[in-house]
Design an enzyme around this catalytic site. Structure first.
Site, PDB file in Angstrom:
ATOM      1  N   CYS A 141      42.323 128.466  65.233  1.00 51.07           N
ATOM      2  CA  CYS A 141      42.580 128.539  66.669  1.00 51.07           C
ATOM      3  C   CYS A 141      43.221 127.207  67.071  1.00 51.07           C
ATOM      4  O   CYS A 141      42.615 126.151  66.891  1.00 51.07           O
ATOM      5  CB  CYS A 141      41.245 128.759  67.388  1.00 51.07           C
ATOM      6  SG  CYS A 141      41.366 128.772  69.180  1.00 51.07           S
ATOM      7  N   CYS A 147      36.753 128.418  82.415  1.00 53.06           N
ATOM      8  CA  CYS A 147      37.233 127.843  81.157  1.00 53.06           C
ATOM      9  C   CYS A 147      37.116 126.317  81.182  1.00 53.06           C
ATOM     10  O   CYS A 147      37.541 125.665  82.139  1.00 53.06           O
ATOM     11  CB  CYS A 147      38.685 128.256  80.942  1.00 53.06           C
ATOM     12  SG  CYS A 147      39.461 127.469  79.521  1.00 53.06           S
ATOM     13  N   CYS A 197      45.212 121.898  80.237  1.00 55.26           N
ATOM     14  CA  CYS A 197      45.820 123.146  80.700  1.00 55.26           C
ATOM     15  C   CYS A 197      45.967 123.082  82.212  1.00 55.26           C
ATOM     16  O   CYS A 197      45.128 122.512  82.899  1.00 55.26           O
ATOM     17  CB  CYS A 197      44.942 124.337  80.320  1.00 55.26           C
ATOM     18  SG  CYS A 197      45.697 125.947  80.663  1.00 55.26           S
ATOM     19  N   GLU A 255      42.083 119.750  70.417  1.00 59.20           N
ATOM     20  CA  GLU A 255      41.167 120.308  69.435  1.00 59.20           C
ATOM     21  C   GLU A 255      41.736 121.547  68.768  1.00 59.20           C
ATOM     22  O   GLU A 255      42.560 122.251  69.343  1.00 59.20           O
ATOM     23  CB  GLU A 255      39.843 120.696  70.124  1.00 59.20           C
ATOM     24  CG  GLU A 255      39.177 119.510  70.782  1.00 59.20           C
ATOM     25  CD  GLU A 255      37.877 119.847  71.503  1.00 59.20           C
ATOM     26  OE1 GLU A 255      37.280 118.921  72.059  1.00 59.20           O
ATOM     27  OE2 GLU A 255      37.468 121.016  71.510  1.00 59.20           O
ATOM     28  N   CYS A 276      41.674 128.209  85.310  1.00 63.65           N
ATOM     29  CA  CYS A 276      40.730 129.329  85.337  1.00 63.65           C
ATOM     30  C   CYS A 276      39.319 128.736  85.467  1.00 63.65           C
ATOM     31  O   CYS A 276      38.925 127.880  84.671  1.00 63.65           O
ATOM     32  CB  CYS A 276      40.845 130.164  84.064  1.00 63.65           C
ATOM     33  SG  CYS A 276      42.509 130.818  83.818  1.00 63.65           S
ATOM     34  N   CYS A 320      35.438 130.404  72.398  1.00 62.83           N
ATOM     35  CA  CYS A 320      36.514 130.649  73.365  1.00 62.83           C
ATOM     36  C   CYS A 320      36.262 129.928  74.675  1.00 62.83           C
ATOM     37  O   CYS A 320      35.216 130.100  75.287  1.00 62.83           O
ATOM     38  CB  CYS A 320      36.619 132.132  73.686  1.00 62.83           C
ATOM     39  SG  CYS A 320      36.876 133.138  72.257  1.00 62.83           S
TER      40      CYS A 320
HETATM   41  N1  SAH Z   1      45.732 129.968  78.064  1.00 64.98           N
HETATM   42  C1  SAH Z   1      45.605 131.057  77.129  1.00 64.98           C
HETATM   43  C2  SAH Z   1      44.918 130.712  75.822  1.00 64.98           C
HETATM   44  C3  SAH Z   1      43.663 129.895  75.831  1.00 64.98           C
HETATM   45  S1  SAH Z   1      42.092 130.580  76.086  1.00 64.98           S
HETATM   46  C4  SAH Z   1      44.900 132.203  77.788  1.00 64.98           C
HETATM   47  O1  SAH Z   1      44.333 132.028  78.848  1.00 64.98           O
HETATM   48  O2  SAH Z   1      44.947 133.309  77.263  1.00 64.98           O
HETATM   49  C5  SAH Z   1      41.745 131.856  74.961  1.00 64.98           C
HETATM   50  C6  SAH Z   1      40.841 132.939  75.579  1.00 64.98           C
HETATM   51  O3  SAH Z   1      39.521 132.448  75.868  1.00 64.98           O
HETATM   52  C7  SAH Z   1      41.392 133.437  76.905  1.00 64.98           C
HETATM   53  O4  SAH Z   1      41.272 134.829  76.982  1.00 64.98           O
HETATM   54  C8  SAH Z   1      40.454 132.780  77.897  1.00 64.98           C
HETATM   55  O5  SAH Z   1      40.453 133.431  79.130  1.00 64.98           O
HETATM   56  C9  SAH Z   1      39.144 132.884  77.171  1.00 64.98           C
HETATM   57  N2  SAH Z   1      38.109 132.026  77.726  1.00 64.98           N
HETATM   58  C10 SAH Z   1      38.279 130.867  78.398  1.00 64.98           C
HETATM   59  N3  SAH Z   1      37.098 130.352  78.769  1.00 64.98           N
HETATM   60  C11 SAH Z   1      36.158 131.186  78.320  1.00 64.98           C
HETATM   61  C12 SAH Z   1      34.735 131.182  78.373  1.00 64.98           C
HETATM   62  N4  SAH Z   1      34.080 130.196  78.964  1.00 64.98           N
HETATM   63  N5  SAH Z   1      34.079 132.210  77.796  1.00 64.98           N
HETATM   64  C13 SAH Z   1      34.756 133.205  77.171  1.00 64.98           C
HETATM   65  N6  SAH Z   1      36.087 133.255  77.078  1.00 64.98           N
HETATM   66  C14 SAH Z   1      36.789 132.261  77.650  1.00 64.98           C
END
Ligand code: SAH
Length: 369
Positions: free
Chosen positions: A120, A134, A127, A107, A131, A361
């Site tokens: 974006c 996420c 991935c 996406e 985390c 995000c």
């Molecule tokens: N893998 C990279 C880029 C992808 S995520 C990274 O982790 O930085 C982009 C941002 O969104 C990251 O800071 C991630 O931690 C954040 N993010 C992921 N899930 C989220 C959520 N459920 N709510 C808010 N931010 C989130």
């Protein structure tokens, strides 16, 4: 515990065939020569692709007819097709679901603001970082994206901006953030190649300013140092989410491999080498990482280690389906901002677009297979 960082084993294992946008200008010229065409055809193709956002050689009518077919077969294999668009914010935010011929889905999200348009993009399908807050992290990794698959997300958005698909009439794609699916620094070579194609001047790039590109990472410390040495002025964003190792080990499992001290040290190196402020991302999760003492600790740590070279971006958590975690209440968020600023560290709350279409995000998780 070690976190597997995906590294493609063969040069193109599992990846689509080589595409024009995988290649440097020299490589394109070589390919064109191999096809028995004069060298200047390379520049012509590049102008179509990077200046006019045209990726179908059959439409490149200033090329001889027989050359168009040849070029298409050799340099323009089918890569991504849009399978679904979902709009939000009155059409100013649009999520595209892409599918590749091998069934891989990913996406990207285009967001239009009064003064800019930001795309974006995804750097991997899925991935491997896991985390827990996420949505993409819950999918696991399908495969790396090729440089051209990354560049294609940008080309199509640039074309859409130019033709005025989003409300507000024709405009220009001005910013690209690697904040979609995947960990960009775990697909280092292809992401770097894509950055070069996105930022190089015409005719071998879209000419988007390096400063308007943001690479967001969980904190792959050695790759941050390597990026610092590339002589680029892109913005580095680090998904810190926590100022102490114990909790960060669970929120961002990569921390088990590259702990905070290592990540912050790499961030400092990046700031020193590039002169660019590092952006620290911090998703505020109610009763998990939003305590006043953690705000103080974060502010102190960043002020001590990075001085003027840092900015904190708070992201209210976008709850993902099935998770018991929630965003922090407003008063807690305000208190957090105040405390980080009190330590002398600039701190703002990110405006979050596309929440209702799961385009905010961390909500990207393509379900269609
Ligand atoms: N893998 C990279 C880029 C992808 S995520 C990274 O982790 O930085 C982009 C941002 O969104 C990251 O800071 C991630 O931690 C954040 N993010 C992921 N899930 C989220 C959520 N459920 N709510 C808010 N931010 C989130």
């Amino acid at each position: 515990m070690t976190i597997p960082v995906p590294v493609a084993r063969g040069p193109r294992r599992g990846l689509p065939p080589t595409h024009f946008a995988d290649l440097t200008s020299d490589q394109v010229k070589e390919k064109v020569k191999e096809l028995g065409l004069p060298a200047f055809r390379a520049d012509q193709i590049a102008r179509h692709y990077y200046d006019r956002f045209e990726a179908d050689p059959l439409e490149m009518t200033d090329l001889p007819k027989d050359a168009r077919e040849k070029i298409k077969d050799a340099l323009f294999p089918e890569l991504l097709s849009p399978t679904r668009y979902i709009e939000a914010d009155g059409g100013a935010t649009r999520k595209t679901l892409w599918k590749s011929p091998d069934g891989t889905v990913l996406e990207s999200v285009l967001m239009r603001y009064p003064d800019r348009a930001t795309l974006c993009i995804s750097s991997q399908a899925g991935c491997a970082q896991n985390c827990p807050f996420c949505a993409t992290g819950q999918l696991g990794i399908q495969r790396q994206l090729s440089a051209a698959e990354i560049v294609e997300q940008v080309r199509v958005a640039a074309a859409d901006m130019e033709s005025g698909v989003l409300p507000g009439g024709p405009g220009r794609l001005s910013n690209v953030v690697f904040m979609g699916m995947g960990e960009p620094l775990a697909n280092y070579k292809r992401v770097l190649s894509a950055i070069r194609q996105i930022t190089s001047p015409s005719p071998y790039g879209f000419g988007i300013s390096q400063r308007n590109i943001t690479v967001s990472t969980v904190g792959v410390a050695p790759a941050i140092r390597r990026l610092a040495d590339e002589d680029l002025a892109v913005t580095l964003a680090i998904s810190l989410h926590c100022p102490d190792d114990e909790l960060r080990n669970t929120l961002v499992p990569a921390n088990n491999r590259w702990p905070l001290a290592d990540v912050i040290d790499a961030a400092r190196y990046y700031a020193d080498r590039t002169g660019r402020r590092v952006s620290i991302e911090y998703a505020l999760i109610r009763d998990v990482n939003d305590q006043a003492w953690r705000a103080d600790m974060l502010g102190s740590l960043l002020h001590r280690e990075l001085r003027q070279m840092v900015h904190v971006n708070l992201i209210p958590l976008n709850p993902t389906p099935g998770s018991e975690w929630d965003a922090s209440p407003r008063h807690r968020q305000d208190e957090f901002v105040k405390r980080v600023r009190a330590k002398g560290v600039p701190c703002t709350v990110r405006d979050s677009r596309g929440q209702d279409i799961a385009a905010a995000c961390g909500q990207l998780a393509a379900e269609e297979k």
